[in-house]
Motif scaffolding. Structure first.
Motif, PDB file in Angstrom:
ATOM      1  N   HIS A 176       0.617  -1.061   0.486  1.00 26.34           N
ATOM      2  CA  HIS A 176       0.155   0.744   0.100  1.00 26.34           C
ATOM      3  C   HIS A 176       0.728   1.130   0.249  1.00 26.34           C
ATOM      4  CE1 HIS A 176      -4.372  -1.943   0.579  1.00 26.34           C
ATOM      5  NE2 HIS A 176      -3.850  -2.917   0.912  1.00 26.34           N
ATOM      6  N   PHE A 177       2.415   0.904   0.588  1.00 21.87           N
ATOM      7  CA  PHE A 177       2.971   2.460   0.295  1.00 21.87           C
ATOM      8  C   PHE A 177       4.040   2.204  -0.569  1.00 21.87           C
ATOM      9  CE2 PHE A 177       0.380   2.760   4.064  1.00 21.87           C
ATOM     10  CZ  PHE A 177       0.328   4.127   4.638  1.00 21.87           C
ATOM     11  N   ARG A 178       4.448   1.761  -1.392  1.00 22.35           N
ATOM     12  CA  ARG A 178       5.151   0.714  -2.806  1.00 22.35           C
ATOM     13  C   ARG A 178       6.162   1.436  -3.318  1.00 22.35           C
ATOM     14  NH1 ARG A 178       3.335  -3.275  -5.662  1.00 22.35           N
ATOM     15  NH2 ARG A 178       4.753  -3.057  -7.049  1.00 22.35           N
ATOM     16  N   ASP A 179       5.928   3.044  -3.182  1.00 18.13           N
ATOM     17  CA  ASP A 179       7.202   3.924  -2.932  1.00 18.13           C
ATOM     18  C   ASP A 179       7.876   4.537  -2.100  1.00 18.13           C
ATOM     19  OD1 ASP A 179       7.558   2.837  -6.113  1.00 18.13           O
ATOM     20  OD2 ASP A 179       5.836   3.995  -6.797  1.00 18.13           O
ATOM     21  N   SER A 180       7.297   4.634  -1.221  1.00 19.15           N
ATOM     22  CA  SER A 180       7.402   5.105  -0.039  1.00 19.15           C
ATOM     23  C   SER A 180       9.206   4.734   0.620  1.00 19.15           C
ATOM     24  CB  SER A 180       6.410   5.519   1.176  1.00 19.15           C
ATOM     25  OG  SER A 180       5.253   5.603   0.705  1.00 19.15           O
ATOM     26  N   PRO A 181       9.717   5.631   0.900  1.00 15.52           N
ATOM     27  CA  PRO A 181      11.186   5.046   0.925  1.00 15.52           C
ATOM     28  C   PRO A 181      11.375   4.600   2.607  1.00 15.52           C
ATOM     29  CG  PRO A 181      11.193   8.223   1.133  1.00 15.52           C
ATOM     30  CD  PRO A 181       9.992   7.295   0.431  1.00 15.52           C
ATOM     31  N   VAL A 182      12.498   4.170   2.828  1.00 12.58           N
ATOM     32  CA  VAL A 182      12.671   3.140   4.088  1.00 12.58           C
ATOM     33  C   VAL A 182      14.016   2.847   4.002  1.00 12.58           C
ATOM     34  CG1 VAL A 182       9.966   2.143   4.316  1.00 12.58           C
ATOM     35  CG2 VAL A 182      11.901   0.766   2.949  1.00 12.58           C
ATOM     36  N   TRP A 183      14.569   3.313   5.605  1.00 14.20           N
ATOM     37  CA  TRP A 183      15.761   2.702   5.420  1.00 14.20           C
ATOM     38  C   TRP A 183      16.137   1.272   6.128  1.00 14.20           C
ATOM     39  CZ3 TRP A 183      19.363   6.443   4.364  1.00 14.20           C
ATOM     40  CH2 TRP A 183      18.281   7.692   3.363  1.00 14.20           C
ATOM     41  N   PHE A 184      17.029   0.503   5.681  1.00  9.62           N
ATOM     42  CA  PHE A 184      16.727  -0.737   6.237  1.00  9.62           C
ATOM     43  C   PHE A 184      18.568  -0.934   6.914  1.00  9.62           C
ATOM     44  CE2 PHE A 184      18.073  -5.145   5.225  1.00  9.62           C
ATOM     45  CZ  PHE A 184      17.340  -6.058   6.544  1.00  9.62           C
ATOM     46  N   MET A 185      18.539  -1.931   8.476  1.00 12.71           N
ATOM     47  CA  MET A 185      19.986  -1.717   8.768  1.00 12.71           C
ATOM     48  C   MET A 185      20.830  -0.473   9.373  1.00 12.71           C
ATOM     49  SD  MET A 185      20.404  -5.506   8.505  1.00 12.71           S
ATOM     50  CE  MET A 185      21.864  -5.811   9.465  1.00 12.71           C
ATOM     51  N   PHE A 186      21.376  -0.182   8.323  1.00 14.85           N
ATOM     52  CA  PHE A 186      22.929   0.423   8.187  1.00 14.85           C
ATOM     53  C   PHE A 186      23.160   1.244   7.223  1.00 14.85           C
ATOM     54  CE2 PHE A 186      24.473  -3.950   9.073  1.00 14.85           C
ATOM     55  CZ  PHE A 186      24.516  -3.524  10.525  1.00 14.85           C
ATOM     56  N   GLY A 187      21.795   2.219   7.345  1.00 13.36           N
ATOM     57  CA  GLY A 187      21.647   3.669   6.272  1.00 13.36           C
ATOM     58  C   GLY A 187      21.364   2.816   5.178  1.00 13.36           C
ATOM     59  N   ILE A 188      20.894   1.703   5.038  1.00 10.32           N
ATOM     60  CA  ILE A 188      19.899   1.685   3.388  1.00 10.32           C
ATOM     61  C   ILE A 188      18.962   2.476   3.562  1.00 10.32           C
ATOM     62  CG2 ILE A 188      20.086  -1.088   1.848  1.00 10.32           C
ATOM     63  CD1 ILE A 188      21.998  -2.370   3.755  1.00 10.32           C
ATOM     64  N   ARG A 189      18.788   2.788   2.154  1.00 13.23           N
ATOM     65  CA  ARG A 189      17.738   3.381   1.912  1.00 13.23           C
ATOM     66  C   ARG A 189      17.153   2.456   0.363  1.00 13.23           C
ATOM     67  NH1 ARG A 189      15.382   7.526  -1.463  1.00 13.23           N
ATOM     68  NH2 ARG A 189      14.247   9.349  -0.654  1.00 13.23           N
ATOM     69  N   LEU A 190      15.889   2.476   0.790  1.00 13.28           N
ATOM     70  CA  LEU A 190      15.543   1.355  -0.323  1.00 13.28           C
ATOM     71  C   LEU A 190      13.761   1.720  -0.451  1.00 13.28           C
ATOM     72  CD1 LEU A 190      14.875  -2.412   0.715  1.00 13.28           C
ATOM     73  CD2 LEU A 190      15.031  -0.675   2.067  1.00 13.28           C
ATOM     74  N   LYS A 191      13.136   1.224  -1.118  1.00 23.09           N
ATOM     75  CA  LYS A 191      11.174   1.596  -1.372  1.00 23.09           C
ATOM     76  C   LYS A 191      10.869   0.449  -0.179  1.00 23.09           C
ATOM     77  CE  LYS A 191      10.804   3.498  -5.394  1.00 23.09           C
ATOM     78  NZ  LYS A 191      10.534   3.509  -7.402  1.00 23.09           N
ATOM     79  N   ALA A 192       9.955   0.350   0.426  1.00 19.97           N
ATOM     80  CA  ALA A 192       8.639   0.278   1.095  1.00 19.97           C
ATOM     81  C   ALA A 192       8.752  -1.663   0.515  1.00 19.97           C
ATOM     82  CB  ALA A 192       7.652   0.612   1.786  1.00 19.97           C
ATOM     83  N   LEU A 193       7.950  -1.107  -0.838  1.00 19.59           N
ATOM     84  CA  LEU A 193       8.092  -2.807  -1.771  1.00 19.59           C
ATOM     85  C   LEU A 193       9.026  -3.457  -1.398  1.00 19.59           C
ATOM     86  CD1 LEU A 193       6.732  -3.773  -3.610  1.00 19.59           C
ATOM     87  CD2 LEU A 193       8.286  -3.149  -5.812  1.00 19.59           C
ATOM     88  N   TYR A 194      10.336  -3.343  -2.039  1.00 19.12           N
ATOM     89  CA  TYR A 194      11.552  -4.384  -1.075  1.00 19.12           C
ATOM     90  C   TYR A 194      12.092  -4.560   0.197  1.00 19.12           C
ATOM     91  CZ  TYR A 194      12.111  -2.393  -6.167  1.00 19.12           C
ATOM     92  OH  TYR A 194      11.577  -1.850  -7.112  1.00 19.12           O
ATOM     93  N   LEU A 195      11.518  -4.027   0.568  1.00 19.05           N
ATOM     94  CA  LEU A 195      11.313  -3.881   2.369  1.00 19.05           C
ATOM     95  C   LEU A 195      11.681  -5.383   2.735  1.00 19.05           C
ATOM     96  CD1 LEU A 195      12.273  -2.800   5.001  1.00 19.05           C
ATOM     97  CD2 LEU A 195       9.888  -2.197   6.205  1.00 19.05           C
ATOM     98  N   PRO A 196      10.556  -6.010   2.217  1.00 19.46           N
ATOM     99  CA  PRO A 196       9.986  -7.842   2.729  1.00 19.46           C
ATOM    100  C   PRO A 196      10.933  -8.707   2.904  1.00 19.46           C
ATOM    101  CG  PRO A 196       7.963  -7.002   2.577  1.00 19.46           C
ATOM    102  CD  PRO A 196       9.280  -5.652   2.023  1.00 19.46           C
ATOM    103  N   GLY A 222       9.714   8.356   5.912  1.00 21.87           N
ATOM    104  CA  GLY A 222      11.107   7.514   6.352  1.00 21.87           C
ATOM    105  C   GLY A 222      11.048   6.292   7.406  1.00 21.87           C
ATOM    106  N   ARG A 223      11.832   5.554   7.325  1.00 21.55           N
ATOM    107  CA  ARG A 223      11.499   4.188   8.620  1.00 21.55           C
ATOM    108  C   ARG A 223      12.704   3.946   8.288  1.00 21.55           C
ATOM    109  NH1 ARG A 223       8.414   0.170   8.317  1.00 21.55           N
ATOM    110  NH2 ARG A 223       8.475   0.215  10.419  1.00 21.55           N
ATOM    111  N   ARG A 224      13.211   3.365   9.652  1.00 21.79           N
ATOM    112  CA  ARG A 224      14.081   2.453  10.317  1.00 21.79           C
ATOM    113  C   ARG A 224      15.127   0.935  10.687  1.00 21.79           C
ATOM    114  NH1 ARG A 224      19.644   3.620  10.035  1.00 21.79           N
ATOM    115  NH2 ARG A 224      19.532   5.798   9.892  1.00 21.79           N
ATOM    116  N   LEU A 225      14.882   0.398   9.829  1.00 21.05           N
ATOM    117  CA  LEU A 225      14.512  -1.074  10.633  1.00 21.05           C
ATOM    118  C   LEU A 225      15.692  -1.400  11.004  1.00 21.05           C
ATOM    119  CD1 LEU A 225      12.845  -3.363  11.357  1.00 21.05           C
ATOM    120  CD2 LEU A 225      13.287  -3.942   8.278  1.00 21.05           C
TER     121      LEU A 225
END
Length: 240
Positions: free
Chosen positions: A140-160, A235-238
Motif C-alpha cells: 500500500h506504500f510501495r514507493d515510500s522510502p524506508v531505511w533498512f539496517m545500516f542506513g540502507i535506503r530502499l523503497k517500501a516495496l522491497y523491504l519484506p 522514511g523508516r529505519r529497520l
C-alpha cells in the motif's frame, strides 16, 4: 499550588490504551506469551504447532499460540516493535474504520500459514505474522522510502525481501520458511482483495458478515498515540 505533573506510569497507560484494539491485542498476546514461556510459567513446548497434539489431544490453542511464542531476547524486542509500528499503520490507515477487515486479514493469512506449516515442518510462526503485516503495508506504500539496517535506503516495496535476505544471512544460509510463508499468505490476500478486483475481476474474498456485525457496535479507539501517527513517506529505519 504548582500544577501536578503526570506520572510516567500514567503516560505509559495512556499510550497503551490509545493503541487500536487489534494491534493492542496482538502485541499484548505476543509479549505475554513470550515472557511467560521464557520465564518458565508456561512450557514453550505446549505452545508450538505440534500437529499430533492438535489432532489427538485436541490442543487447538496451538493453532494460535504458535504465532506468539518466541524467545525473550533483543531480537524479540525489535520484532515486537516492528510489528507494533507496521500493524498500527495498517489498522489506522489501510484499514481505518474497518476493524473487522483487519481482523479477517490476520485470520485469513494465519490460516494459510498454519496449513503451510504442516508441509514445511514449522513449529513457530512468529516470523510469519510479522512478515505478513510488513508485506501488506509495503504494497500500500510501495514507493515510500524506508531505511533498512545500516542506513540502507530502499523503497517500501522491497523491504519484506530485504528482511528475508537478512534472516537468510544471519541464520547461516537457512531458508526462513516461516517468513516466506507469511509473505506469500499476505500476497494471496492482497491479490484476491486488491489486484484481481482492480483488473475487473470479482472480489471473491470477503470479510464474513458476522465479523462486521461484531465490530459494528464496538467503540473505536483513537487513531493516534503519544508518538504521533506513523508516515512511511518520511522514511523508516529497520535495525533488527
Amino acid at each position: 499550588m504548582p500544577p501536578t505533573t503526570p506520572s510516567q506510569r500514567n503516560e505509559i497507560i495512556d499510550w497503551y490504551k490509545s493503541i487500536p484494539s487489534t494491534t493492542r491485542f496482538l502485541l499484548s498476546t505476543m509479549v505475554i506469551t513470550t515472557t511467560a514461556s521464557s520465564l518458565g510459567f508456561v512450557s514453550p513446548s505446549s505452545l508450538i504447532l505440534y500437529w499430533p497434539d492438535v489432532k489427538y489431544r485436541l490442543q487447538i490453542w496451538r493453532l494460535a499460540s504458535c504465532f506468539f511464542v518466541n524467545r525473550l531476547s533483543l531480537d524479540f524486542a525489535f520484532n515486537a516493535y516492528f510489528f507494533y509500528s507496521n500493524s498500527l499503520q495498517l489498522e489506522t490507515q489501510v484499514f481505518q474504520s474497518q476493524p473487522a477487515d483487519y481482523v479477517f486479514f490476520h485470520l485469513f493469512t494465519g490460516s494459510l500459514q498454519v496449513m503451510a506449516a504442516g508441509f514445511l515442518n514449522l513449529y513457530v510462526l512468529s516470523d510469519g505474522i510479522l512478515l505478513s503485516t510488513i508485506y501488506l503495508l509495503s504494497q500500500h506504500f510501495r514507493d515510500s522510502p524506508v531505511w533498512f539496517m545500516f542506513g540502507i535506503r530502499l523503497k517500501a516495496l522491497y523491504l519484506p525481501w530485504a528482511i528475508i535476505a537478512q534472516k537468510f544471512v544471519m541464520s547461516g544460509g537457512e531458508i526462513p520458511k516461516a517468513s516466506i510463508a507469511g509473505l506469500l499468505s499476505a500476497h494471496i490476500y492482497y491479490y484476491l482483495t486488491t489486484i484481481y478486483p482492480s483488473q475487473g475481476g470479482r472480489r471473491y474474498l470477503q470479510t464474513p458478515e458476522f465479523l462486521k456485525q461484531f465490530f459494528s457496535n464496538r467503540p473505536r479507539n483513537s487513531q493516534t498515540n503519544m508518538f504521533g501517527r506513523h508516515a512511511w513517506g518520511s522514511g523508516r529505519r529497520l535495525d533488527s
